[in-house]
Design a protein around this motif. Structure first.
Motif, PDB file in Angstrom:
ATOM      1  N   TYR A  76       0.816  -1.221   0.000  1.00 53.60           N
ATOM      2  CA  TYR A  76       0.000   0.000   0.000  1.00 53.60           C
ATOM      3  C   TYR A  76       0.846   1.266   0.000  1.00 53.60           C
ATOM      4  O   TYR A  76       0.380   2.340  -0.423  1.00 53.60           O
ATOM      5  CB  TYR A  76      -0.988   0.000   1.180  1.00 53.60           C
ATOM      6  N   GLN A  77       2.087   1.159   0.451  1.00 49.32           N
ATOM      7  CA  GLN A  77       2.982   2.319   0.488  1.00 49.32           C
ATOM      8  C   GLN A  77       3.659   2.585  -0.850  1.00 49.32           C
ATOM      9  O   GLN A  77       4.340   3.593  -1.017  1.00 49.32           O
ATOM     10  CB  GLN A  77       4.043   2.110   1.576  1.00 49.32           C
ATOM     11  N   LEU A 135      -4.611  -5.566   1.653  1.00 53.04           N
ATOM     12  CA  LEU A 135      -3.421  -4.753   1.375  1.00 53.04           C
ATOM     13  C   LEU A 135      -3.648  -3.293   1.745  1.00 53.04           C
ATOM     14  O   LEU A 135      -2.745  -2.617   2.245  1.00 53.04           O
ATOM     15  CB  LEU A 135      -3.046  -4.858  -0.099  1.00 53.04           C
ATOM     16  N   SER A 136      -4.876  -2.816   1.513  1.00 57.14           N
ATOM     17  CA  SER A 136      -5.180  -1.408   1.781  1.00 57.14           C
ATOM     18  C   SER A 136      -5.179  -1.088   3.272  1.00 57.14           C
ATOM     19  O   SER A 136      -5.083   0.067   3.664  1.00 57.14           O
ATOM     20  CB  SER A 136      -6.544  -1.040   1.178  1.00 57.14           C
ATOM     21  N   LEU A 137      -5.294  -2.121   4.104  1.00 56.16           N
ATOM     22  CA  LEU A 137      -5.206  -1.947   5.560  1.00 56.16           C
ATOM     23  C   LEU A 137      -3.767  -2.043   6.053  1.00 56.16           C
ATOM     24  O   LEU A 137      -3.492  -1.791   7.222  1.00 56.16           O
ATOM     25  CB  LEU A 137      -6.032  -3.015   6.279  1.00 56.16           C
ATOM     26  N   GLY A 138      -2.871  -2.431   5.158  1.00 53.90           N
ATOM     27  CA  GLY A 138      -1.488  -2.626   5.556  1.00 53.90           C
ATOM     28  C   GLY A 138      -1.180  -4.054   5.952  1.00 53.90           C
ATOM     29  O   GLY A 138      -0.113  -4.334   6.515  1.00 53.90           O
ATOM     30  N   ASP A 141     -11.502   3.509   6.383  1.00 49.52           N
ATOM     31  CA  ASP A 141     -10.301   3.311   7.177  1.00 49.52           C
ATOM     32  C   ASP A 141      -9.105   2.842   6.344  1.00 49.52           C
ATOM     33  O   ASP A 141      -7.992   2.720   6.875  1.00 49.52           O
ATOM     34  CB  ASP A 141     -10.555   2.283   8.286  1.00 49.52           C
ATOM     35  N   CYS A 142      -9.317   2.587   5.070  1.00 51.67           N
ATOM     36  CA  CYS A 142      -8.233   2.080   4.230  1.00 51.67           C
ATOM     37  C   CYS A 142      -7.126   3.125   4.092  1.00 51.67           C
ATOM     38  O   CYS A 142      -7.390   4.319   3.997  1.00 51.67           O
ATOM     39  CB  CYS A 142      -8.770   1.694   2.856  1.00 51.67           C
ATOM     40  N   LYS A 143      -5.885   2.647   4.058  1.00 45.97           N
ATOM     41  CA  LYS A 143      -4.726   3.534   4.030  1.00 45.97           C
ATOM     42  C   LYS A 143      -4.342   3.985   2.634  1.00 45.97           C
ATOM     43  O   LYS A 143      -3.469   4.841   2.465  1.00 45.97           O
ATOM     44  CB  LYS A 143      -3.536   2.828   4.693  1.00 45.97           C
TER      45      LYS A 143
END
Length: 339
Positions: free
Chosen positions: A43-44, A62-65, A124-126
């Motif tokens: 995600y980063q 993946l979007s939550l880390g 809440d997704c990063k």
């Protein structure tokens, strides 16, 4: 973001064959860690993640880390729990082949574990994330999206596990997914009934992801790098079969469902190739793109979407590792990373 490239990750549907995608993504994260890169999570290093079905489950994780390795392990360890009690062909003519309760519990737990033990919502997704579904209640295709545009007010309060169960409710495999209504960002009631797998119209969501990047983020095509990961494709014609392509042939082993989903995936791939290089590849690259997939050439090689045989799943992992090694340089080039 490096070099002004907008990086998009697209993940196909394919049931337990999502192991193929998870293995490749896990290897990317492992190599970044070995290199000592501080921001090693997927995600980063991506600006938009788009998934369908098992790809949607992975995209949301993946979007939550959540590391891709965790999802890979979840699939390997729980294939039997998710798909091991399937109904026989005759019984599945009257009801879905599998119950989703075990999958639901697994997703609730893994999403909460990585969100301070609270139930995460799409907001809440990063990183911006989207998953495709089909709404039987309204008779329309739809996309569930996190809060990455000011007009996206319908979905942000939807629990992540409900989005995941919706995008992965493949017809005949699982019943359509319904849950309690929820409130959108304006306090309006959102009816959430009878959602099915987005694979019925976007099993390979790469083309939709490409358009989403252009329109929701106002990114020019030339500034997009797209990584599209499949889950394997099959040759359906059995040796020596020249007739008897009746209902039983197509229903057995879910051939009809897989054929429709695979055909859609391949056509999306064809259209992206046309956009990238024009007719007969006469144009220079119009954007960065790679497609990672594998072909099951025989019936014996094929892996069902609800496969539980650990030996077959391990062979799929080996295929994924081979594909990753063959394409590693290009993958990291599109990620704008040195490795």
């Amino acid at each position: 973001m490096n070099n002004n490239k907008f990086r998009v990750l697209s993940l196909d549907g394919g049931g337990i064959r999502g192991i193929f995608s998870a293995v490749i993504l896990s290897q990317i994260e492992k190599d970044l860690q070995k290199k000592g890169v501080e921001k090693w999570h997927i995600y980063q290093n991506i600006e938009l993640i788009f998934g369908t079905s098992t790809g949607g489950i992975l995209a949301l994780a993946l979007s939550l880390g959540i590391p891709a390795e965790k999802i890979k392990d979840l699939y390997f360890k729980n294939a039997e729990a998710i798909f091991g009690n399937g109904k026989k062909l005759f019984c599945s003519m009257f009801s879905s082949t599998h119950q989703r309760k075990n999958l639901e519990n697994l997703l609730i737990n893994i999403y909460k574990e990585n969100n301070n033990n609270t139930e995460p919502l799409l907001k809440d997704c990063k990183v911006p994330v989207a998953v495709s579904i089909y709404d039987l209640h309204k008779g329309v295709p739809s996309v569930l999206k996190s809060m990455y545009h000011k007009r996206f007010k319908r979905d942000p309060n939807l629990p992540l596990f409900k989005a995941a169960l919706s995008t992965s409710s493949a017809p005949t495999f699982f019943d359509p997914y319904s849950s309690d209504d929820y409130l959108d960002l304006e306090g309006k009631i959102v009816d959430f009934k009878y959602k099915v797998d987005g694979g019925v119209w976007a099993n390979n969501p790469a083309l939709i992801a490409l358009i989403e990047a252009q329109k929701a983020f106002t990114i020019e095509l030339k500034n997009i790098n797209l990584i599209s990961i499949g889950t394997g494709q099959s040759i359906f014609l059995e040796n020596n079969r020249t007739k008897r392509f009746g209902i039983l042939y197509w229903l057995n082993k879910k051939r009809l469902i897989e054929l429709f989903m695979q055909g859609q995936s391949q056509q999306a791939e064809n259209l992206i190739s046309l956009l990238k290089n024009g007719i007969d590849k006469e144009e220079n690259d119009n954007f960065g793109y790679i497609r990672l997939n594998t072909l099951f050439k025989t019936e014996a090689e094929s892996i069902k979407m609800d496969e539980t045989d650990s030996n077959k799943l391990e062979k799929l992992e080996i295929r994924a590792l081979d594909v990753y090694r063959e394409n590693k340089i290009e993958i990291f080039k599109l990620l704008n990373l040195d490795i």
